[in-house]
Design a protein around this motif. Sequence first.
Motif, PDB file in Angstrom:
ATOM      1  N   THR A   1       1.515  -6.307  -9.780  1.00  0.00           N
ATOM      2  CA  THR A   1       0.277  -6.519  -9.019  1.00  0.00           C
ATOM      3  C   THR A   1      -0.086  -5.262  -8.243  1.00  0.00           C
ATOM      4  OG1 THR A   1       0.726  -8.880  -8.821  1.00  0.00           O
ATOM      5  CG2 THR A   1      -0.830  -7.923  -7.252  1.00  0.00           C
TER       6      THR A   1
ATOM      7  N   THR B   1      -3.560  -2.787  -8.596  1.00  0.00           N
ATOM      8  CA  THR B   1      -4.486  -2.419  -7.513  1.00  0.00           C
ATOM      9  C   THR B   1      -4.734  -0.913  -7.497  1.00  0.00           C
ATOM     10  OG1 THR B   1      -2.750  -2.126  -5.832  1.00  0.00           O
ATOM     11  CG2 THR B   1      -3.678  -4.341  -6.104  1.00  0.00           C
TER      12      THR B   1
ATOM     13  N   TYR C   1       0.848  -1.193   0.000  1.00  0.00           N
ATOM     14  CA  TYR C   1       0.000   0.000   0.000  1.00  0.00           C
ATOM     15  C   TYR C   1       0.884   1.242   0.000  1.00  0.00           C
ATOM     16  CZ  TYR C   1      -2.927   3.814   1.650  1.00  0.00           C
ATOM     17  OH  TYR C   1      -3.562   5.021   1.769  1.00  0.00           O
TER      18      TYR C   1
END
Length: 308
Positions: A271, A275, A245
Amino acid sequence: MSDHKCVYGPVPSRRLGESLGISPIPKKTCNYSCIYCQLGRTDRMTNTRSEFFPLQQIVDEFRSALKCGVYFDAVTLVGEGEPTLYSHIGELITEMKKYTKKPAAVITNGALLYEKSLREELSHADIVLPSLDAYDERSFRTINRPCSGLTFEKCFQGLADFSREYTGELWIETMVIDGINDDDESLNRMKNLLKEVRYSRLYINTPVRPPAEENVPPVSPEKMERAVKILGGISIDQLVSVGFYSSEKDDYNAVLGIIRRHPMNQFEIGTFLKTRGNSEGKKILSRLNEDPAVQGVEYKGFVTYRLR
């Protein structure tokens, strides 16, 4: 959080879940220069504790991160080196616990646990995760390459003393390296040492990201199984981590912010970008390959990126 110097994440941790990280020391500042370190060789070898960053600055960054509303499972002091070199770590832990009920964890090499004052400071943490990779002076110097003045006996005794005093969760991690400490004799010597330590969990790891030195191979699944059988711990490969994050709006800077402290391979970067709604991972990887501040290392069939 993009302007924070010490607080970052959350980042995935196979032991702690989503970890909101705090690094209270400058990059690659450590009293070890472990051959397997995923950050590369230690640039600043020291065994002197200092206030590298003002305590209030770190606390303010932490409170700012909490206002972002990101989810995390634990707040973790884990330096870009050795976090216990921060001279106000006890106060920092106490301050963090004022603002969150999530567990406060400290990931450490354990070298400074011979200092009673540090053991008292760490007593405020909910979880302490020290490493123990060696079983004698020779293996200590081969694997951990400690700062001058540190001996295996001194460091291990500090860990044993802390384990008897500490009332929180003590999770030991040992790094098993092919051809260095993975044979039965080494593992059995480690097993006997661990009898002198009171711990809640034992995690057994092997290098999964590019290490500081080239000839530091991971053990095979069969050898890992053997290590688990002898030591009675948990293979960290059995644990599942979640995603990365970043609150940084710019995708490239978001990647740089993560790999500054947590190297990522090309698939993890892809990936992560998806997101965030970015489908141009190849362009980001191309920029990373051309960036002189970034090092791409091929290891185990992947290219892993970290800052130089």
